[in-house]
Design a protein around this motif. Structure first.
Motif, PDB file in Angstrom:
ATOM      1  N   ALA A 171       2.175 -41.959 -31.155  1.00 55.05           N
ATOM      2  CA  ALA A 171       0.342 -41.868 -30.374  1.00 55.05           C
ATOM      3  C   ALA A 171       0.581 -42.843 -31.301  1.00 55.05           C
ATOM      4  N   ASN A 207       0.696 -47.007 -25.975  1.00 51.94           N
ATOM      5  CA  ASN A 207      -0.934 -46.206 -25.005  1.00 51.94           C
ATOM      6  C   ASN A 207      -1.166 -46.971 -24.089  1.00 51.94           C
ATOM      7  N   LEU A 245       1.929 -34.536 -24.864  1.00 48.75           N
ATOM      8  CA  LEU A 245       2.834 -35.425 -25.472  1.00 48.75           C
ATOM      9  C   LEU A 245       3.668 -35.429 -26.565  1.00 48.75           C
ATOM     10  N   THR A 246       3.811 -34.601 -27.633  1.00 54.02           N
ATOM     11  CA  THR A 246       4.312 -35.070 -29.092  1.00 54.02           C
ATOM     12  C   THR A 246       5.232 -36.000 -28.962  1.00 54.02           C
ATOM     13  N   VAL A 249      -5.506 -40.195 -19.882  1.00 59.74           N
ATOM     14  CA  VAL A 249      -5.033 -40.002 -20.855  1.00 59.74           C
ATOM     15  C   VAL A 249      -5.843 -39.724 -21.769  1.00 59.74           C
ATOM     16  N   ILE A 285       8.878 -44.613 -23.997  1.00 60.12           N
ATOM     17  CA  ILE A 285       7.960 -43.700 -23.498  1.00 60.12           C
ATOM     18  C   ILE A 285       7.427 -43.536 -22.445  1.00 60.12           C
ATOM     19  N   CYS A 315      -2.106 -35.725 -22.501  1.00 64.93           N
ATOM     20  CA  CYS A 315      -2.812 -35.895 -24.184  1.00 64.93           C
ATOM     21  C   CYS A 315      -1.232 -36.343 -24.736  1.00 64.93           C
ATOM     22  N   LEU A 316      -1.348 -37.241 -25.526  1.00 67.18           N
ATOM     23  CA  LEU A 316      -0.475 -37.631 -27.333  1.00 67.18           C
ATOM     24  C   LEU A 316      -1.538 -37.227 -28.181  1.00 67.18           C
ATOM     25  N   THR A 347      10.147 -34.711 -30.497  1.00 66.72           N
ATOM     26  CA  THR A 347       9.522 -35.040 -29.164  1.00 66.72           C
ATOM     27  C   THR A 347       9.274 -33.856 -28.328  1.00 66.72           C
ATOM     28  N   SER A 401      -3.646 -38.775 -34.910  1.00 65.60           N
ATOM     29  CA  SER A 401      -2.591 -38.686 -34.176  1.00 65.60           C
ATOM     30  C   SER A 401      -1.865 -38.271 -35.609  1.00 65.60           C
ATOM     31  N   ILE A 431      -5.812 -39.222 -26.364  1.00 67.51           N
ATOM     32  CA  ILE A 431      -4.987 -39.429 -27.721  1.00 67.51           C
ATOM     33  C   ILE A 431      -6.163 -39.273 -28.531  1.00 67.51           C
ATOM     34  N   THR A 482       6.626 -40.693 -19.667  1.00 61.53           N
ATOM     35  CA  THR A 482       5.853 -39.724 -18.830  1.00 61.53           C
ATOM     36  C   THR A 482       5.629 -40.159 -17.422  1.00 61.53           C
TER      37      THR A 482
END
Length: 609
Positions: A309, A315, A149-150, A327, A286, A303-304, A160, A333, A329, A290
Motif C-alpha cells: 500500500a 494507489n 485490502l492488505t 479510498v 491490484i 482501506c489499504l 494478501t 502501512s 490508506i 479492487t
C-alpha cells in the motif's frame, strides 16, 4: 483504557499507545536508535509512548503478530522443499530456538525492564499480522464500513487478505498465502535491479517511468498466473526465497538475460525497463483485485494497508479507476503501523469497545511522535554550538518563504514527529519547485542519493486542483501519485514520451519541474490549515510571494539515515549537507553564520541503501 501496541523482531519496529480508542502516540524505534529499519525490541519508542500515558496504568500490551504461526510456516516451507531448503531453515532456526518460539517470555522480560511497566501474563495479547494491518487501516479511517485490502510480503501465512469492517467489527474473509506474494514478487525485482529489499522498492517505483514495460508479457508467461479477480500464483521455479538466502535464482536471471545489478553500479535502460514491467504487472493485479472486490461487495469505501500500500503509483491508479468512490490508506502501512493496528484491534475486538468515526480521519495528520519545547530546542542548539536567532511568528513565515523563493534549501523542524515513512511538514527539507536545478541539487548535495529519484510537492489543499489532476479531494499523507495539470506543462505529451529515458531525466516538463517526474506524474501531499497550521501558513506565505502554492517536501535525513527526531540531530544533518537554512520551531539558523568546524562527513556513517 490504555493499550500499548508493539511491532518488533523483523523490521521497522515500533510502539503505539491508544487511550480509550484515541491514538495518543506512535513512533518507530529507528528514529531513536538512528539504525535504519531497526528490528529490535522498541524500547525507546515504548518509553516515549509510556511517557505520553502520563503514568496511567496500561491495561493491555499487544504484539502485532503470532510467532508460533510464523514458525509453522517456516517449518512447513522447509518440509515442502526439503532437502533443498535446508540452508535457509538452518540459518533461521537458531534465532527461533533462542528467542522467537518463546516470545511471550522475551516480551515480558523486555517490558518489565521499562520504568512503570510490569505486565501480567494476561495483559499481554497477540494479534494476527494481517489483522493488525487491517485494523490500522479501518479503525482510523473516516468510514463506518469498508472493504480492507492488505498486501505485503508475508505475515504468518497470509500475503494478501480481504477484510470487511463495520462499526467496531472487523473480520478477515479471505486471503492468499505464502509463497504466493505480490510483495515478494516486487521485492524480487527490487533485488534484481540492485536495490535493497524492504527499502529499495521506492527506488524501483521511481525508476519505472524511465522505462518501457517490455518484459511484462514475459512476467505473465513465466512468473505469475493471474486470474480475472486478481488472485494469482507465482512459479517458484524462478525464485529462491523459499529455499535460499536470496530472492531470485539463476533461472530468473536467464529469463531476463542479465545477471543481477550490483549495488551502486550504473543504472541502464534495461533496469528501467525491468522496473516499468513489474510496476505495470503490479498495478494490473491490484486493479483486478479492487474491481472484483467492489463488484462483489457493493461497497463504496476501500482501506489499504501493508507494505504494498506504499506503492503510491498503484494507489493513484486505484483512485483514478473509480471502482471505489472513496479510498483511505494508512500512512504507516508497513510493519511499523502494525503496532498501532494491534492496539486498535485489542480495543475494539478483544475489549469490544465501541468505535467513533472521525473526519478527516483519526490519525491527527500522523503527527504522533515527540515534540520539543522552545526551552528544549534552545538548550540543544547551545549544547551543539549552533548560532541561532529567535524569530516571532509574525516574521518567521514570511522570512522563510522569501529565503525559499531566493533558492535556499531549508530544513523545517516543527511540532511532533511524523509516524510512518513520510515527512509531512514537521521533519522536512524544503525547496522551490519552480527551479529546474533543485531536484538534482537536493538529490546529490543534500540527500546524497541517486539523481533520478523524484521529489514530492506539498501544496495548499485549496489550490491543488489548479495544479494537479486530483482524483480525490485531498491527499494528506503523500500516498498517491497523480499528473501535473495540462495547463502547467511546457512540453507536449508526445515530446515528453519521446524523451523519457534516463538520459533525459532533467528535461524541463512543467512550470514546477523539480516535482514533475518524466511522465508528468507527481506524488502530491495536500496541506490543510486544520491539520498542519504552521506548514499551511508557510505554504501560504510562499504562494503570496511567488504565485506558486507549493514547496518541494522531502524527508529530513540523508540517504539511509532515519528521519531526524531531535533538534540536535537536525543541526547535525544541517551542518553535514548543503542546506542553507534551518528553522526549528521559531529558532532560525543560517549556514553562513555557523562554525564550519562543526560540520562532519556525516553521510559516511550510514550504509548505502
Amino acid at each position: 483504557m490504555n493499550i500499548l501496541g508493539i511491532s518488533a523482531y523483523y523490521h521497522d519496529s515500533a510502539a503505539a499507545l491508544i487511550q480509550d480508542g484515541v491514538v495518543v502516540a506512535a513512533a518507530q524505534e529507528e528514529r531513536f536508535t538512528r539504525k535504519k529499519q531497526d528490528a529490535g525490541f522498541p524500547r525507546a519508542a515504548a518509553l516515549f509512548c509510556l511517557d505520553a500515558a502520563h503514568s496511567a496504568e496500561i491495561d493491555h500490551i499487544v504484539f502485532y503478530d503470532k510467532p508460533l504461526l510464523k514458525f509453522e510456516r517456516l517449518l512447513e516451507t522447509y518440509l515442502s522443499f526439503a532437502p533443498k531448503g535446508f540452508r535457509s531453515f538452518r540459518a533461521g532456526l537458531p534465532v527461533w530456538a533462542k528467542e522467537k518460539l518463546f516470545l511471550r517470555s522475551l516480551l515480558t522480560k523486555e517490558l518489565a525492564a521499562l520504568p512503570g511497566c510490569t505486565p501480567a501474563s494476561q495483559d499481554l495479547l497477540f494479534s494476527e499480522h494481517h489483522l493488525s494491518h487491517a485494523a490500522s487501516a479501518f479503525y482510523p479511517s473516516p468510514f463506518s464500513e469498508a472493504v480492507v485490502l492488505t498486501m505485503d510480503g508475508v505475515g504468518e501465512w497470509a500475503t494478501t487478505s480481504v477484510a470487511i469492517g463495520r462499526g467496531r467489527e472487523l473480520r478477515i474473509v479471505r486471503d492468499l498465502v505464502f509463497p504466493h506474494s505480490l510483495g515478494l514478487l516486487y521485492s524480487a525485482f527490487t533485488s534484481y535491479a540492485g536495490f535493497r529489499v524492504n527499502s529499495g522498492e521506492y527506488k524501483l517505483m521511481g525508476l519505472a517511468p524511465y522505462g518501457e514495460p517490455r518484459f511484462a508479457k514475459k512476467i505473465y508467461e513465466h512468473l505469475v498466473d493471474v486470474k480475472p479477480d486478481g488472485t494469482f500464483r507465482l512459479n517458484q521455479r524462478y525464485f529462491n526465497y523459499c529455499t535460499g538466502l536470496s530472492m531470485t535464482n539463476a533461472r530468473f536471471q536467464q529469463l531476463f538475460g542479465q545477471p543481477p545489478r550490483l549495488p551502486e553500479s550504473p543504472l541502464e535502460d534495461f533496469h528501467a525497463d525491468i522496473a516499468a514491467s513489474i510496476q505495470q504487472v503490479t498495478e494490473d493485479i491490484i486493479l483486478r483485485m479492487t474491481r472484483a472486490l467492489a463488484k462483489e461487495t457493493g461497497q463504496r469505501n476501500l482501506c489499504l494497508a501493508g507494505g504494498v500500500a506504499l506503492n503510491c503509483v498503484a494507489n493513484g491508479k486505484i483512485l483514478a479507476d473509480g471502482a471505489f468512490a472513496h479510498v483511505w490508506i494508512q500512512p504507516a502501512s508497513g510493519d511499523a503501523g502494525g503496532a498501532l493496528g494491534a492496539a486498535l484491534a485489542a480495543y475494539h475486538l478483544h475489549a469490544e469497545a465501541p468505535r467513533s468515526v472521525h473526519h478527516p480521519d483519526a490519525m491527527f495528520a500522523s503527527a504522533l511522535g515527540p515534540e520539543y519545547s522552545p526551552a528544549e530546542i534552545e538548550a540543544a542548539l547551545l549544547a551543539a554550538g549552533a548560532r541561532s536567532v529567535f524569530v516571532k511568528d509574525d516574521l518567521l513565515f514570511d522570512e522563510t518563504a522569501e529565503a525559499l523563493a531566493a533558492g535556499e534549501v531549508v530544513g523545517w523542524f516543527q511540532g511532533r514527529m511524523e509516524f510512518g515513512p513520510r515527512a509531512l511538514g514537521n521533519r522536512s527539507i524544503l525547496g522551490d519547485p519552480r527551479r529546474a536545478d533543485m531536484q538534482k541539487k537536493l538529490n546529490l548535495k543534500i540527500k546524497f542519493r541517486e539523481s533520478f529519484r523524484p521529489f514530492a510537492p506539498s501544496v495548499l489543499a485549496e489550490e491543488a486542483t489548479e495544479w494537479f489532476d486530483m482524483h480525490a479531494p485531498t491527499s494528506p499523507y503523500m500516498l498517491t501519485v497523480t499528473k501535473v495539470a495540462e495547463q502547467r506543462r511546457v512540453v507536449s505529451a508526445q515530446h515528453a514520451a519521446a524523451h523519457h529515458g534516463m538520459k533525459d531525466q532533467h528535461l524541463v516538463r512543467s512550470t514546477i519541474p523539480a516535482v514533475t517526474h518524466t511522465d508528468f506524474s507527481s506524488r502530491v501531499q495536500t496541506v490543510q490549515a486544520g491539520q498542519n497550521p504552521r506548514y499551511h501558513r508557510l505554504l501560504k506565505a510562499f504562494s503570496e510571494i511567488t504565485d506558486c502554492p507549493m514547496l518541494i517536501n522531502t524527508s529530513f535525513n540523508v540517504r539511509n539515515e532515519p528521519i531526524v527526531c531531535t533538534p540536535s540531530e537536525a543541526f547535525a544533518c544541517f551542518m553535514a549537507t548543503d542546506m542553507d537554512r534551518l528553522v526549528i520551531g521559531n529558532f532560525v539558523l543560517k549556514k553562513s553564520e555557523q562554525n564550519r568546524a562543526l560540520a562532519v562527513n556525516y553521510a559516511s556513517n550510514y550504509e548505502m541503501d
